[in-house]
Design an enzyme around this catalytic site. Structure first.
Site, mmCIF file in Angstrom:
data_model
loop_
_atom_site.group_PDB
_atom_site.id
_atom_site.type_symbol
_atom_site.label_atom_id
_atom_site.label_comp_id
_atom_site.label_asym_id
_atom_site.label_seq_id
_atom_site.Cartn_x
_atom_site.Cartn_y
_atom_site.Cartn_z
ATOM 1 N N ASP A 98 17.568 96.652 -38.651
ATOM 2 C CA ASP A 98 18.980 96.342 -38.878
ATOM 3 C C ASP A 98 19.268 96.200 -40.367
ATOM 4 O O ASP A 98 20.414 96.015 -40.773
ATOM 5 C CB ASP A 98 19.434 95.110 -38.092
ATOM 6 C CG ASP A 98 18.577 93.887 -38.326
ATOM 7 O OD1 ASP A 98 17.727 93.913 -39.241
ATOM 8 O OD2 ASP A 98 18.747 92.890 -37.590
ATOM 9 N N SER A 99 18.223 96.361 -41.187
ATOM 10 C CA SER A 99 18.400 96.488 -42.636
ATOM 11 C C SER A 99 19.313 97.659 -42.967
ATOM 12 O O SER A 99 19.863 97.729 -44.078
ATOM 13 C CB SER A 99 17.042 96.683 -43.321
ATOM 14 O OG SER A 99 16.313 97.739 -42.702
ATOM 15 N N ASP B 36 14.932 97.645 -34.062
ATOM 16 C CA ASP B 36 15.449 96.278 -34.076
ATOM 17 C C ASP B 36 16.500 96.081 -32.997
ATOM 18 O O ASP B 36 17.392 96.923 -32.823
ATOM 19 C CB ASP B 36 16.115 95.980 -35.431
ATOM 20 C CG ASP B 36 15.206 95.224 -36.374
ATOM 21 O OD1 ASP B 36 14.219 94.629 -35.914
ATOM 22 O OD2 ASP B 36 15.495 95.228 -37.584
ATOM 23 N N LYS C 283 11.974 95.310 -31.448
ATOM 24 C CA LYS C 283 11.688 94.118 -32.258
ATOM 25 C C LYS C 283 12.801 93.100 -32.076
ATOM 26 O O LYS C 283 13.981 93.436 -32.179
ATOM 27 C CB LYS C 283 11.540 94.473 -33.739
ATOM 28 C CG LYS C 283 11.198 93.253 -34.619
ATOM 29 C CD LYS C 283 10.658 93.670 -35.974
ATOM 30 C CE LYS C 283 11.714 94.211 -36.904
ATOM 31 N NZ LYS C 283 12.717 93.176 -37.306
ATOM 32 N N GLU D 72 14.006 88.998 -33.173
ATOM 33 C CA GLU D 72 13.805 87.922 -34.144
ATOM 34 C C GLU D 72 13.896 86.561 -33.470
ATOM 35 O O GLU D 72 14.772 86.333 -32.629
ATOM 36 C CB GLU D 72 14.860 88.000 -35.254
ATOM 37 C CG GLU D 72 14.778 89.249 -36.107
ATOM 38 C CD GLU D 72 15.742 89.198 -37.287
ATOM 39 O OE1 GLU D 72 16.308 88.114 -37.556
ATOM 40 O OE2 GLU D 72 15.929 90.247 -37.936
ATOM 41 N N GLU E 32 7.578 87.552 -41.812
ATOM 42 C CA GLU E 32 8.313 87.804 -43.049
ATOM 43 C C GLU E 32 8.415 86.537 -43.879
ATOM 44 O O GLU E 32 8.831 85.488 -43.388
ATOM 45 C CB GLU E 32 9.714 88.340 -42.753
ATOM 46 C CG GLU E 32 10.527 88.617 -44.018
ATOM 47 C CD GLU E 32 11.814 89.375 -43.763
ATOM 48 O OE1 GLU E 32 12.559 89.590 -44.744
ATOM 49 O OE2 GLU E 32 12.072 89.757 -42.607
#
EC number: 2.1.2.11
Length: 266
Positions: free
Chosen positions: A45-46, A84, A112, A114, A181
């Site tokens: 999502d960067s 993501d 992925k 979070e 991270e």
């Protein structure tokens, strides 16, 4: 490059062979990264920041991510595609399953998410239905407003203890991989040894099973000019982008990257 699978990554961990991962958003860069030997392509999502120009990852949608997953799939040559799950796409178990299915149907091989131990139920749901999951822990950009900014996580002993416990709990829930991270290098090493699944680091020292960077960062491309401490510009001294990515792969494999200056202490 032979097709990389969840089983391949697990075997690499057990053999002590470092895993290389880069963010990727289109077919051309997917092809280039595969030619350079990258094992995992992350549609992160960067993309909201480096492609769309937002100041955070929060505006990115599942539909946008799926579009880029499909683009990457067309240029992929054997890498594992990791996608993501965007902000609030896993607000409920039903949404988690529906949105993960959308990304898998677009071409992802793994999803992925979070968070921390609270992800256990979602991970179990997906794993039981054949969707491999990577648990993203430590600094989780989707929670930046709760964390008070982009800060190192796990420096306090209580936080470190909780993170170690969460990693084990998520492995037991069915996670196939963990991404750490911005956590202290020592803590990342402890977590890497505490679980049997691969652990990928970004700003987490060199002892993890592999490394990931944002493609634009490692090529020296930035809108803001701000470069995270854990980033190295691999374009310096290289004639082209593929050579820069090959330099990144080689540096991760021989553990010359990340160096001490790219990590964080407790």
């Amino acid at each position: 490059m032979p097709n990389i699978t969840v089983t391949s990554l697990l075997a690499m961990k057990h053999k002590g062979e470092k895993i290389t991962m880069l963010t990727c958003y289109d077919a051309t860069f997917a092809h280039t990264a595969c030619q350079a030997g990258v094992e995992v392509l992350l549609i992160g999502d960067s993309l909201g920041m480096v492609l769309q120009g937002h100041d955070s990852t929060l505006p990115v949608t599942t539909a946008e991510t799926a579009y880029h997953v499909a683009c990457v799939k067309r240029g992929n040559q054997g890498a594992l595609i990791l996608a993501d799950l965007p902000f609030m796409a896993n607000a409920t178990l039903e949404q988690t399953f529906i949105n993960s299915t959308t990304l898998m149907q677009a071409g992802a091989h793994m999803i992925k998410v979070e968070g921390a131990a609270w992800l256990g139920e979602s991970i179990r749901l997906l794993a039981e239905r054949g969707i491999p999951v990577c648990a993203h822990m430590g600094l989780t950009p989707q929670s930046v407003n709760v964390l008070g900014g982009y800060k190192v996580q796990g420096r306090l002993e209580a936080q470190a203890r909780q993170m170690r416990a969460d990693a084990i709990a998520l492995e037991q829930a069915g996670a196939a991989m963990i991404l750490l991270e911005c956590v202290p290098s020592e803590l990342a090493e402890e977590i890497t040894h505490a679980v049997k699944i691969p652990v990928i680091g970004i700003g987490a020292g060199s002892a993890t099973d592999g490394q990931v960077l944002v493609l634009h960062d490692m090529l020296g491309l930035s809108i803001t000019g701000r470069v995270p401490k854990f980033v190295k510009n691999f374009m310096i001294g290289q004639p082209d982008i593929q050579s820069a990515i090959q330099a990144y792969v080689s540096a991760v494999k021989d553990v010359s990257f990340p160096a001490i200056e790219h990590g964080f202490s407790a």
